[in-house]
Design a protein around this motif. Structure first.
Motif, PDB file in Angstrom:
ATOM      1  N   GLN A 292       0.856  -1.192   0.000  1.00 56.96           N
ATOM      2  CA  GLN A 292       0.000   0.000   0.000  1.00 56.96           C
ATOM      3  C   GLN A 292       0.883   1.230   0.000  1.00 56.96           C
ATOM      4  O   GLN A 292       1.866   1.290   0.753  1.00 56.96           O
ATOM      5  CB  GLN A 292      -0.917  -0.003   1.223  1.00 56.96           C
ATOM      6  CG  GLN A 292      -2.044  -1.000   1.122  1.00 56.96           C
ATOM      7  CD  GLN A 292      -3.037  -0.838   2.260  1.00 56.96           C
ATOM      8  OE1 GLN A 292      -2.657  -0.588   3.396  1.00 56.96           O
ATOM      9  NE2 GLN A 292      -4.313  -0.965   1.949  1.00 56.96           N
TER      10      GLN A 292
ATOM     11  N   THR B  48       4.804   6.712   2.125  1.00 52.94           N
ATOM     12  CA  THR B  48       5.147   5.536   2.922  1.00 52.94           C
ATOM     13  C   THR B  48       4.566   4.299   2.267  1.00 52.94           C
ATOM     14  O   THR B  48       3.400   4.293   1.869  1.00 52.94           O
ATOM     15  CB  THR B  48       4.614   5.672   4.352  1.00 52.94           C
ATOM     16  OG1 THR B  48       5.266   6.771   4.990  1.00 52.94           O
ATOM     17  CG2 THR B  48       4.891   4.411   5.149  1.00 52.94           C
TER      18      THR B  48
ATOM     19  N   SER C 297       3.607   0.457   2.873  1.00 53.70           N
ATOM     20  CA  SER C 297       3.385  -0.595   3.864  1.00 53.70           C
ATOM     21  C   SER C 297       3.417  -1.924   3.135  1.00 53.70           C
ATOM     22  O   SER C 297       2.900  -2.048   2.032  1.00 53.70           O
ATOM     23  CB  SER C 297       2.027  -0.399   4.552  1.00 53.70           C
ATOM     24  OG  SER C 297       0.990  -0.506   3.606  1.00 53.70           O
ATOM     25  N   ARG C 298       4.037  -2.901   3.773  1.00 53.56           N
ATOM     26  CA  ARG C 298       4.188  -4.161   3.056  1.00 53.56           C
ATOM     27  C   ARG C 298       4.295  -5.328   4.016  1.00 53.56           C
ATOM     28  O   ARG C 298       4.549  -5.153   5.205  1.00 53.56           O
ATOM     29  CB  ARG C 298       5.406  -4.126   2.152  1.00 53.56           C
ATOM     30  CG  ARG C 298       6.751  -4.466   2.778  1.00 53.56           C
ATOM     31  CD  ARG C 298       7.248  -3.495   3.787  1.00 53.56           C
ATOM     32  NE  ARG C 298       8.653  -3.730   4.163  1.00 53.56           N
ATOM     33  CZ  ARG C 298       9.203  -3.244   5.238  1.00 53.56           C
ATOM     34  NH1 ARG C 298       8.502  -2.488   6.055  1.00 53.56           N
ATOM     35  NH2 ARG C 298      10.453  -3.485   5.509  1.00 53.56           N
ATOM     36  N   SER C 299       4.100  -6.530   3.478  1.00 54.19           N
ATOM     37  CA  SER C 299       4.248  -7.747   4.258  1.00 54.19           C
ATOM     38  C   SER C 299       5.023  -8.737   3.405  1.00 54.19           C
ATOM     39  O   SER C 299       4.636  -9.039   2.278  1.00 54.19           O
ATOM     40  CB  SER C 299       2.860  -8.304   4.613  1.00 54.19           C
ATOM     41  OG  SER C 299       2.987  -9.553   5.228  1.00 54.19           O
TER      42      SER C 299
ATOM     43  N   ILE D 229      11.212   2.655   4.150  1.00 50.88           N
ATOM     44  CA  ILE D 229       9.881   2.558   3.556  1.00 50.88           C
ATOM     45  C   ILE D 229       9.184   3.902   3.436  1.00 50.88           C
ATOM     46  O   ILE D 229       8.047   3.966   2.974  1.00 50.88           O
ATOM     47  CB  ILE D 229       8.976   1.582   4.339  1.00 50.88           C
ATOM     48  CG1 ILE D 229       8.758   2.083   5.776  1.00 50.88           C
ATOM     49  CG2 ILE D 229       9.550   0.171   4.314  1.00 50.88           C
ATOM     50  CD1 ILE D 229       7.679   1.304   6.513  1.00 50.88           C
ATOM     51  N   THR D 230       9.848   4.964   3.864  1.00 47.53           N
ATOM     52  CA  THR D 230       9.278   6.302   3.727  1.00 47.53           C
ATOM     53  C   THR D 230      10.251   7.190   2.958  1.00 47.53           C
ATOM     54  O   THR D 230      11.449   7.170   3.231  1.00 47.53           O
ATOM     55  CB  THR D 230       8.999   6.936   5.097  1.00 47.53           C
ATOM     56  OG1 THR D 230       8.013   6.170   5.776  1.00 47.53           O
ATOM     57  CG2 THR D 230       8.486   8.364   4.939  1.00 47.53           C
TER      58      THR D 230
END
Length: 121
Positions: A3, A23, A25-27, A76-77
């Motif tokens: 995302q 940013t 977001s991840r998994s 991640i940002t």
């Protein structure tokens, strides 16, 4: 899946500054190069700046010397600081994320929804 959430933008007077943030977001995904692209009305989307996971920046000629891209928060940002803004900087700015899923051989590309930047005279 990744995302991508953007913030910043808005209405700025020529000569002013602004900062955009993005940013991811991840998994179970490795975030690689991140960057910003923009699209002016009636024009194609174009590169503004990118930054690799190792922190190497790349800028378009149109913003070189006026923009700084940086990367934070476990990579991640990203932030894009733009100074000496011009009316031709007006457009929708999109964050782009290149990511490699765990076990995958190929990168996938993700885009944010875009944030409007308007530079007035």
């Amino acid at each position: 899946q990744v995302q991508v959430v953007e913030s910043g933008g808005g209405l700025v007077q020529a000569g002013g500054s602004l900062t955009l943030s993005c940013t991811a977001s991840r998994s179970n995904i490795s975030i690689n190069t991140m960057g910003w692209y923009r699209q002016a009305p009636g024009k194609q989307r174009e590169l503004v700046a990118t930054i690799t996971s190792g922190g190497t920046p790349n800028y378009s000629d149109s913003v070189k010397g006026r923009a700084t891209i940086s990367r934070h928060n476990a990579n991640i940002t990203i932030f894009l600081r733009m100074n000496s803004l011009k009316p031709e900087d007006t457009g929708v700015y999109y964050c782009n994320v290149q990511a490699l899923a765990l076990g995958s051989r190929y990168e996938s590309e993700y885009w944010g929804q875009g944030t409007q930047v308007t530079v007035s005279l």
